[in-house]
Write a protein that holds these residues in place. Structure first.
Motif, PDB file in Angstrom:
ATOM      1  N   ASN A 177     -27.684  18.537  38.087  1.00  0.00           N
ATOM      2  CA  ASN A 177     -28.493  18.436  36.874  1.00  0.00           C
ATOM      3  C   ASN A 177     -28.896  16.991  36.583  1.00  0.00           C
ATOM      4  N   ARG A 178     -29.388  16.288  37.592  1.00  0.00           N
ATOM      5  CA  ARG A 178     -29.719  14.865  37.449  1.00  0.00           C
ATOM      6  C   ARG A 178     -31.153  14.694  36.938  1.00  0.00           C
ATOM      7  N   GLN A 179     -31.306  14.808  35.652  1.00  0.00           N
ATOM      8  CA  GLN A 179     -32.611  14.663  34.999  1.00  0.00           C
ATOM      9  C   GLN A 179     -32.945  13.182  34.883  1.00  0.00           C
ATOM     10  N   PHE A 180     -34.122  12.794  35.390  1.00  0.00           N
ATOM     11  CA  PHE A 180     -34.377  11.357  35.390  1.00  0.00           C
ATOM     12  C   PHE A 180     -35.794  10.929  35.031  1.00  0.00           C
ATOM     13  N   GLU A 181     -36.755  11.844  34.900  1.00  0.00           N
ATOM     14  CA  GLU A 181     -38.125  11.406  34.657  1.00  0.00           C
ATOM     15  C   GLU A 181     -38.879  12.390  33.786  1.00  0.00           C
ATOM     16  N   ASP A 182     -39.885  11.840  33.039  1.00  0.00           N
ATOM     17  CA  ASP A 182     -40.870  12.641  32.320  1.00  0.00           C
ATOM     18  C   ASP A 182     -42.251  12.322  32.886  1.00  0.00           C
ATOM     19  N   TRP A 183     -43.116  13.351  32.977  1.00  0.00           N
ATOM     20  CA  TRP A 183     -44.467  13.173  33.508  1.00  0.00           C
ATOM     21  C   TRP A 183     -45.488  13.564  32.432  1.00  0.00           C
ATOM     22  N   TYR A 184     -46.430  12.672  32.194  1.00  0.00           N
ATOM     23  CA  TYR A 184     -47.434  12.821  31.137  1.00  0.00           C
ATOM     24  C   TYR A 184     -48.847  12.802  31.711  1.00  0.00           C
ATOM     25  N   VAL A 185     -49.783  13.334  30.937  1.00  0.00           N
ATOM     26  CA  VAL A 185     -51.209  13.147  31.191  1.00  0.00           C
ATOM     27  C   VAL A 185     -51.875  12.802  29.864  1.00  0.00           C
ATOM     28  N   HIS A 186     -53.028  12.148  29.964  1.00  0.00           N
ATOM     29  CA  HIS A 186     -53.828  11.905  28.755  1.00  0.00           C
ATOM     30  C   HIS A 186     -54.994  12.885  28.749  1.00  0.00           C
ATOM     31  N   PRO A 187     -55.117  13.716  27.708  1.00  0.00           N
ATOM     32  CA  PRO A 187     -56.134  14.768  27.716  1.00  0.00           C
ATOM     33  C   PRO A 187     -57.569  14.255  27.674  1.00  0.00           C
ATOM     34  N   ASP A 188     -57.770  12.993  27.322  1.00  0.00           N
ATOM     35  CA  ASP A 188     -59.123  12.430  27.398  1.00  0.00           C
ATOM     36  C   ASP A 188     -59.558  12.219  28.843  1.00  0.00           C
ATOM     37  N   LEU A 189     -58.598  12.139  29.757  1.00  0.00           N
ATOM     38  CA  LEU A 189     -58.903  11.790  31.151  1.00  0.00           C
ATOM     39  C   LEU A 189     -58.534  12.880  32.143  1.00  0.00           C
ATOM     40  N   VAL A 190     -57.684  13.810  31.722  1.00  0.00           N
ATOM     41  CA  VAL A 190     -57.191  14.861  32.625  1.00  0.00           C
ATOM     42  C   VAL A 190     -57.197  16.178  31.885  1.00  0.00           C
ATOM     43  N   ASP A 191     -57.629  17.218  32.564  1.00  0.00           N
ATOM     44  CA  ASP A 191     -57.514  18.555  32.012  1.00  0.00           C
ATOM     45  C   ASP A 191     -56.111  19.077  32.305  1.00  0.00           C
ATOM     46  N   PRO A 192     -55.271  19.240  31.283  1.00  0.00           N
ATOM     47  CA  PRO A 192     -53.910  19.725  31.541  1.00  0.00           C
ATOM     48  C   PRO A 192     -53.867  21.066  32.268  1.00  0.00           C
ATOM     49  N   ASN A 193     -54.973  21.805  32.242  1.00  0.00           N
ATOM     50  CA  ASN A 193     -55.019  23.089  32.939  1.00  0.00           C
ATOM     51  C   ASN A 193     -55.049  22.918  34.449  1.00  0.00           C
ATOM     52  N   ASN A 194     -55.220  21.666  34.923  1.00  0.00           N
ATOM     53  CA  ASN A 194     -55.117  21.408  36.368  1.00  0.00           C
ATOM     54  C   ASN A 194     -53.701  21.657  36.866  1.00  0.00           C
ATOM     55  N   LEU A 195     -52.814  21.942  35.954  1.00  0.00           N
ATOM     56  CA  LEU A 195     -51.411  22.137  36.286  1.00  0.00           C
ATOM     57  C   LEU A 195     -51.234  23.201  37.374  1.00  0.00           C
ATOM     58  N   PHE A 196     -52.048  24.226  37.362  1.00  0.00           N
ATOM     59  CA  PHE A 196     -51.875  25.317  38.326  1.00  0.00           C
ATOM     60  C   PHE A 196     -52.036  24.824  39.761  1.00  0.00           C
ATOM     61  N   LYS A 197     -52.732  23.726  39.966  1.00  0.00           N
ATOM     62  CA  LYS A 197     -52.977  23.240  41.320  1.00  0.00           C
ATOM     63  C   LYS A 197     -51.731  22.643  41.946  1.00  0.00           C
ATOM     64  N   ILE A 198     -50.727  22.338  41.122  1.00  0.00           N
ATOM     65  CA  ILE A 198     -49.503  21.757  41.657  1.00  0.00           C
ATOM     66  C   ILE A 198     -48.631  22.826  42.284  1.00  0.00           C
ATOM     67  N   CYS A 199     -48.730  24.046  41.798  1.00  0.00           N
ATOM     68  CA  CYS A 199     -47.835  25.123  42.237  1.00  0.00           C
ATOM     69  C   CYS A 199     -48.207  25.630  43.625  1.00  0.00           C
TER      70      CYS A 199
END
Length: 199
Positions: A177-199
């Protein structure tokens, strides 16, 4: 192909539709290739950026291997980022920010606070990976407050600046359970719906 420790480079490229000719700020660069979050961006997608690293042992490798980048071998907490960005003509919208420093000596938060004071009013970052090392709470009883404060205060700063937390408490070791990072996007520059492309 990917070199990031836990595919940070894949996250960035996925959110940005595998963009060519992007820009990055990599704070805590370490090895220029192994477990490096920007090597593929620079080498395969022709990105440019500023690499900041305190340990000068990497400098010759940076010069030889990371030729598109600017190499700053200094303490990240002491840098005048506004001048650095202006001198190197960084765009106002930058594709990727990595902050990967040492939570135990507070350099992680000091650097983020400098960005909040000097940079975030003018510059935006499409994607951000921020290392908070929360897993260390379970191992370092004397510095527990540092890790918890870094996690909570960083989240507050990013969200106050309009960033969306897409992935929280990324782990590099599920077993412990070694939690170590948070990942962010800025909605002015990235569509958060691009998330599906990571899977």
């Amino acid at each position: 192909m990917f070199k990031g420790q836990i595919f940070q480079d894949r996250f960035v490229l996925s959110m940005l539709n595998y963009k060519n000719n992007g820009y990055f700020i990599e704070i805590g660069s370490n090895d220029p290739i192994r477990h490096n979050n920007t090597y593929i961006l620079e080498n395969n997608f022709n990105w440019k950026g500023i690499m900041i690293e305190y340990d000068k042992k990497w400098y010759e490798l940076y010069k030889n291997i990371r030729t598109n980048s600017i190499h700053i071998m200094e303490d990240a907490t002491k840098i005048d980022y506004k001048t650095l960005f202006e001198t190197n003509q960084m765009p106002l919208n930058i594709d990727y920010l990595q902050i990967d420093l040492e939570v135990d000596n507070n350099s992680t938060m000091e650097t983020l606070i400098k960005f909040d004071n000097e940079i975030f009013d003018k510059y935006k970052f499409a994607t951000v990976t921020f290392e908070h090392d929360m897993y260390a709470v379970y191992y370092d009883f004397f510095l527990t407050k540092n890790y918890i404060d870094t996690k909570n205060r960083s989240k507050e700063i990013f969200q106050n600046r309009g960033y969306i937390l897409l992935f929280e408490n990324i782990m590099f070791d599920d077993k412990y359970n070694r939690q170590f990072e948070d990942w962010y996007v800025h909605p002015d520059l990235v569509d958060p719906n691009n998330l599906f492309k990571i899977c």
